[in-house]
Write a protein that holds these residues in place. Structure first.
Motif, PDB file in Angstrom:
ATOM      1  N   HIS A 236     -37.301 -24.257  24.471  1.00 19.72           N
ATOM      2  CA  HIS A 236     -37.297 -23.723  23.118  1.00 19.72           C
ATOM      3  C   HIS A 236     -37.977 -22.364  23.033  1.00 19.72           C
ATOM      4  O   HIS A 236     -37.713 -21.574  22.127  1.00 19.72           O
ATOM      5  CB  HIS A 236     -37.957 -24.715  22.153  1.00 19.72           C
ATOM      6  CG  HIS A 236     -37.085 -25.885  21.848  1.00 19.72           C
ATOM      7  ND1 HIS A 236     -36.948 -26.942  22.712  1.00 19.72           N
ATOM      8  CD2 HIS A 236     -36.278 -26.158  20.788  1.00 19.72           C
ATOM      9  CE1 HIS A 236     -36.102 -27.823  22.197  1.00 19.72           C
ATOM     10  NE2 HIS A 236     -35.679 -27.372  21.040  1.00 19.72           N
ATOM     11  N   TRP A 258     -27.990 -24.502  13.779  1.00 15.56           N
ATOM     12  CA  TRP A 258     -27.697 -25.804  13.191  1.00 15.56           C
ATOM     13  C   TRP A 258     -26.519 -25.708  12.221  1.00 15.56           C
ATOM     14  O   TRP A 258     -25.627 -26.558  12.235  1.00 15.56           O
ATOM     15  CB  TRP A 258     -28.947 -26.336  12.476  1.00 15.56           C
ATOM     16  CG  TRP A 258     -28.762 -27.719  11.938  1.00 15.56           C
ATOM     17  CD1 TRP A 258     -28.807 -28.890  12.641  1.00 15.56           C
ATOM     18  CD2 TRP A 258     -28.473 -28.079  10.583  1.00 15.56           C
ATOM     19  NE1 TRP A 258     -28.577 -29.966  11.810  1.00 15.56           N
ATOM     20  CE2 TRP A 258     -28.375 -29.495  10.537  1.00 15.56           C
ATOM     21  CE3 TRP A 258     -28.297 -27.357   9.413  1.00 15.56           C
ATOM     22  CZ2 TRP A 258     -28.095 -30.188   9.361  1.00 15.56           C
ATOM     23  CZ3 TRP A 258     -28.030 -28.044   8.234  1.00 15.56           C
ATOM     24  CH2 TRP A 258     -27.928 -29.444   8.217  1.00 15.56           C
ATOM     25  N   SER A 282     -27.854 -34.602  14.533  1.00 11.89           N
ATOM     26  CA  SER A 282     -28.185 -33.179  14.625  1.00 11.89           C
ATOM     27  C   SER A 282     -29.387 -32.823  13.744  1.00 11.89           C
ATOM     28  O   SER A 282     -30.196 -31.977  14.109  1.00 11.89           O
ATOM     29  CB  SER A 282     -26.975 -32.317  14.250  1.00 11.89           C
ATOM     30  OG  SER A 282     -26.707 -32.373  12.864  1.00 11.89           O
ATOM     31  N   TYR A 285     -32.456 -33.906  15.636  1.00 12.61           N
ATOM     32  CA  TYR A 285     -32.808 -32.971  16.704  1.00 12.61           C
ATOM     33  C   TYR A 285     -33.205 -31.591  16.178  1.00 12.61           C
ATOM     34  O   TYR A 285     -33.876 -30.833  16.874  1.00 12.61           O
ATOM     35  CB  TYR A 285     -31.668 -32.869  17.719  1.00 12.61           C
ATOM     36  CG  TYR A 285     -31.643 -34.048  18.655  1.00 12.61           C
ATOM     37  CD1 TYR A 285     -32.697 -34.278  19.520  1.00 12.61           C
ATOM     38  CD2 TYR A 285     -30.572 -34.935  18.653  1.00 12.61           C
ATOM     39  CE1 TYR A 285     -32.696 -35.367  20.372  1.00 12.61           C
ATOM     40  CE2 TYR A 285     -30.558 -36.029  19.501  1.00 12.61           C
ATOM     41  CZ  TYR A 285     -31.627 -36.242  20.361  1.00 12.61           C
ATOM     42  OH  TYR A 285     -31.631 -37.331  21.207  1.00 12.61           O
ATOM     43  N   SER A 289     -36.548 -29.840  17.440  1.00 11.45           N
ATOM     44  CA  SER A 289     -36.697 -28.463  17.902  1.00 11.45           C
ATOM     45  C   SER A 289     -37.828 -27.744  17.176  1.00 11.45           C
ATOM     46  O   SER A 289     -38.565 -26.952  17.774  1.00 11.45           O
ATOM     47  CB  SER A 289     -35.382 -27.699  17.691  1.00 11.45           C
ATOM     48  OG  SER A 289     -34.335 -28.289  18.425  1.00 11.45           O
ATOM     49  N   TYR A 312     -32.273 -35.340  24.404  1.00 15.26           N
ATOM     50  CA  TYR A 312     -32.022 -34.024  23.802  1.00 15.26           C
ATOM     51  C   TYR A 312     -31.064 -33.214  24.677  1.00 15.26           C
ATOM     52  O   TYR A 312     -30.126 -32.588  24.191  1.00 15.26           O
ATOM     53  CB  TYR A 312     -33.343 -33.273  23.629  1.00 15.26           C
ATOM     54  CG  TYR A 312     -33.209 -31.947  22.918  1.00 15.26           C
ATOM     55  CD1 TYR A 312     -33.305 -31.868  21.532  1.00 15.26           C
ATOM     56  CD2 TYR A 312     -32.987 -30.774  23.631  1.00 15.26           C
ATOM     57  CE1 TYR A 312     -33.179 -30.656  20.877  1.00 15.26           C
ATOM     58  CE2 TYR A 312     -32.858 -29.551  22.989  1.00 15.26           C
ATOM     59  CZ  TYR A 312     -32.966 -29.498  21.612  1.00 15.26           C
ATOM     60  OH  TYR A 312     -32.830 -28.294  20.969  1.00 15.26           O
ATOM     61  N   SER A 316     -27.266 -32.013  23.798  1.00 14.00           N
ATOM     62  CA  SER A 316     -26.886 -30.599  23.908  1.00 14.00           C
ATOM     63  C   SER A 316     -25.641 -30.436  24.780  1.00 14.00           C
ATOM     64  O   SER A 316     -24.724 -29.668  24.443  1.00 14.00           O
ATOM     65  CB  SER A 316     -28.049 -29.784  24.484  1.00 14.00           C
ATOM     66  OG  SER A 316     -29.199 -29.871  23.667  1.00 14.00           O
ATOM     67  N   LEU A 320     -21.963 -29.070  23.622  1.00 14.98           N
ATOM     68  CA  LEU A 320     -21.336 -27.968  24.341  1.00 14.98           C
ATOM     69  C   LEU A 320     -19.939 -28.371  24.819  1.00 14.98           C
ATOM     70  O   LEU A 320     -18.982 -27.585  24.711  1.00 14.98           O
ATOM     71  CB  LEU A 320     -22.212 -27.573  25.535  1.00 14.98           C
ATOM     72  CG  LEU A 320     -21.696 -26.439  26.429  1.00 14.98           C
ATOM     73  CD1 LEU A 320     -21.533 -25.149  25.629  1.00 14.98           C
ATOM     74  CD2 LEU A 320     -22.641 -26.213  27.619  1.00 14.98           C
ATOM     75  N   PHE A 341     -25.353 -20.915  27.690  1.00 15.31           N
ATOM     76  CA  PHE A 341     -25.903 -22.258  27.834  1.00 15.31           C
ATOM     77  C   PHE A 341     -25.831 -22.815  29.248  1.00 15.31           C
ATOM     78  O   PHE A 341     -26.701 -23.596  29.651  1.00 15.31           O
ATOM     79  CB  PHE A 341     -25.210 -23.216  26.860  1.00 15.31           C
ATOM     80  CG  PHE A 341     -25.673 -23.063  25.448  1.00 15.31           C
ATOM     81  CD1 PHE A 341     -26.923 -23.518  25.058  1.00 15.31           C
ATOM     82  CD2 PHE A 341     -24.868 -22.437  24.508  1.00 15.31           C
ATOM     83  CE1 PHE A 341     -27.363 -23.368  23.761  1.00 15.31           C
ATOM     84  CE2 PHE A 341     -25.290 -22.277  23.196  1.00 15.31           C
ATOM     85  CZ  PHE A 341     -26.554 -22.745  22.815  1.00 15.31           C
ATOM     86  N   LEU A 345     -29.324 -24.180  30.696  1.00 20.08           N
ATOM     87  CA  LEU A 345     -29.560 -25.608  30.884  1.00 20.08           C
ATOM     88  C   LEU A 345     -29.689 -25.972  32.360  1.00 20.08           C
ATOM     89  O   LEU A 345     -30.523 -26.802  32.734  1.00 20.08           O
ATOM     90  CB  LEU A 345     -28.437 -26.422  30.229  1.00 20.08           C
ATOM     91  CG  LEU A 345     -28.386 -26.344  28.695  1.00 20.08           C
ATOM     92  CD1 LEU A 345     -27.143 -27.049  28.159  1.00 20.08           C
ATOM     93  CD2 LEU A 345     -29.643 -26.946  28.074  1.00 20.08           C
TER      94      LEU A 345
END
Length: 533
Positions: A236, A258, A282, A285, A289, A312, A316, A320, A341, A345
């Motif tokens: 984050h 979001w 969502s 989460y 976050s 989490y 994600s 995606l 991403f 990730l």
């Protein structure tokens, strides 16, 4: 409309040049400047022993031949690379989305303190970002015109230079390869042209491939100096970093992402039960976050749990995947999602075992972030789009910090050393590799006195004449010299970080008594020991 990118470029360059020499050359910068003074063969041989390929130092070699090794001169090169990235961001935004997306994304990039910091660092990172952006731009151009040989050559050139600039450039090639195999439009149009380009890139990289394999093996088996991640905080912090480390900005961009997810969910899922289930998850989460950086202790206690962390990441990855499967998103937007991403990730997950997750290594995905958020906001209703775009730019502009501190005031350190030293002083420097940075400000003639077949030979001899000794632990101390000196000065340049348990200070303290301590912002300490006769 040609004046628009030119005006943006001038603004970007002006902001970056304004404070270019406020901070001292420090950290790894002196190494790049020093080694760039040597010939190409020496540069390649020496840099190949580290974790970066030699392209930046080779370019810097040519640059300092023309402009010298002054602070402004050596920092101007990365500053130019950073500003040129803006032109590519603008071109991608305009050609694949709209002029508005191009302008807003370019301004977000311009108002980023993160980008400005690396524009002021004489290291590879701004070049790494420029080449990664050029490589993705070339890929998108080839996707638009697969039979155009010019774009194939541009892609080959950009990808090759990219992996000669930084090993993590391979992430960009992996993103392109994954997109070509998985996404419908690239697979249909680019499979053969991209494979041909990839073979050409590997052939051009073949001379350096054994070094890459060796460095990868060493890093994966012996580890790196980077600390492993243990929770979601570092993940984050990337958003925090890209939004000028402002809690307000962090919250705004988090809410924007979001809202983008909600916009997608409404258009993608027709089943109401499934849609509302995902929306509820969502929301959960979203607070998750916020808790990572906000004052939500009970929520954070939960979010720090390994199961919560795993869930989490899984959520994600699922989101995606849904985005990539959507027929309502363009191939360009999907590629931006992958560009940002996929490395993020993968690097985060890998860093639980093989640490690589630090802010400088993520710079190559930052252009994707600014394009991604701007293009996503452009999908909202017009008034909301305008309002959010204006708010993003206003907050980023207000929180932009032009004077980016590198937390190493080497100039003040050297001034203090010159103030307290005498002709009979002995000076120890730990860690030993700080000798290059020390010499740059202490006596630049020593810094420039190089011998091609002996990388630091002349520099060390010049320092030794003045009884200045770079060391890495107490065993390098020379107690026999103490009686010949009136002072022993010990420069601690974060020695414990480089050489844990070096025991230099305890040994000097035991032999020479209590020193006068001079603290230099932020990491330096100068210990002044008076020698009793």
């Amino acid at each position: 409309m040609a004046f628009v990118p030119l005006a943006l470029l001038i603004l970007n360059f002006y902001l970056k040049v304004s404070y270019i020499s406020v901070q001292a050359i420090a950290g790894d910068e002196p190494f790049s400047v020093y080694i760039a003074q040597f010939n190409a063969a020496t540069i390649i041989e020496h840099v190949s022993k580290g974790n970066n390929p030699p392209l930046f130092e080779l370019l810097l070699h040519v640059w300092i031949k023309l402009f010298g090794i002054g602070e402004t001169a050596v920092r101007m090169l990365p500053c130019i690379f950073s500003s040129l990235t803006l032109l590519l961001i603008y071109a991608m935004g305009k050609r694949f989305f709209s002029v508005k997306v191009a302008i807003v994304a370019s301004l977000l990039f311009t108002f980023s303190s993160y980008e400005l910091y690396f524009a002021h660092e004489t290291r590879v990172y701004s070049l790494f970002m420029l080449l990664a952006t050029a490589a993705m731009f070339a890929y998108l151009q080839l996707l638009k015109a697969p039979k155009n040989k010019k774009y194939s050559l541009l892609l080959i050139l950009a990808n090759t230079l990219l992996i000669y600039a930084h090993f993590l450039g391979f992430f960009v090639l992996i993103v392109q390869f994954f997109a070509t195999l998985v996404l419908r439009e690239p697979r249909k149009k680019l499979l053969k042209p991209y494979l041909v380009c990839s073979v050409a890139v590997l052939l051009l990289y073949a001379p350096y491939l054994p070094i890459f394999i060796d460095r990868f093996y060493v890093s994966s088996t012996e580890g790196t100096w980077i600390s492993p991640v243990s929770n979601l905080g570092p993940l984050h912090d990337v958003l925090n970093l890209l939004t000028n480390r402002s809690p307000t900005n962090y919250l705004l961009f988090l809410l924007i992402f979001w809202l983008m997810i909600q916009h997608f969910i409404k258009s993608f899922f027709s089943n109401k039960v499934l849609r509302y289930t995902i929306i509820v998850i969502s929301v959960f989460y979203l607070f998750y976050s916020i808790s990572v950086t906000g004052a939500m202790p009970h929520y954070w206690e939960f979010s720090a749990h390994p199961i919560a962390t795993s869930s989490y990441i899984i959520f994600s990855l699922l989101m995606l995947t849904f985005f990539l499967m959507s027929k309502k998103l363009s191939a360009t937007y999907k590629l931006l999602l992958l560009w940002f991403f996929m490395p993020l990730l993968n690097m985060f997950i890998a860093s639980f075992w093989v640490p690589m997750f630090i802010e400088r290594y993520l710079i190559f995905i930052s252009p994707a972030f600014f394009l991604l958020v701007t293009a996503g906001v452009a999908q909202f209703e017009k008034k909301l789009n305008l309002g959010i775009s204006f708010l993003m730019l206003a907050l980023m502009g207000i929180t932009l910090k032009l004077d980016q501190s590198n937390k190493r005031d080497v100039r003040q350190l050297i001034d203090k050393v010159k103030e307290i030293k005498t002709d009979n002083s002995i000076i120890y420097i730990c860690p030993d590799h700080f000798d290059i940075n020390f010499a740059y400000y202490y006596n630049q003639a020593y810094f420039k006195d190089i011998k091609q077949d002996e990388v630091k030979g002349n520099l060390l001899r010049n320092l030794e004449v003045e009884r200045i000794f770079p060391i890495n632990d107490y065993k390098n101390l020379q107690p026999a010299l103490y009686p010949t000196a009136d002072k022993v000065i010990y420069i601690d340049a974060a020695a414990e970080f480089s050489y844990p348990g070096n025991n230099v200070f305890p040994n000097l303290h035991s032999a020479l008594g209590e020193p006068i301590v001079h603290q230099i912002p932020e990491i330096f300490k100068v210990y002044e020991f008076r020698v009793s006769k």
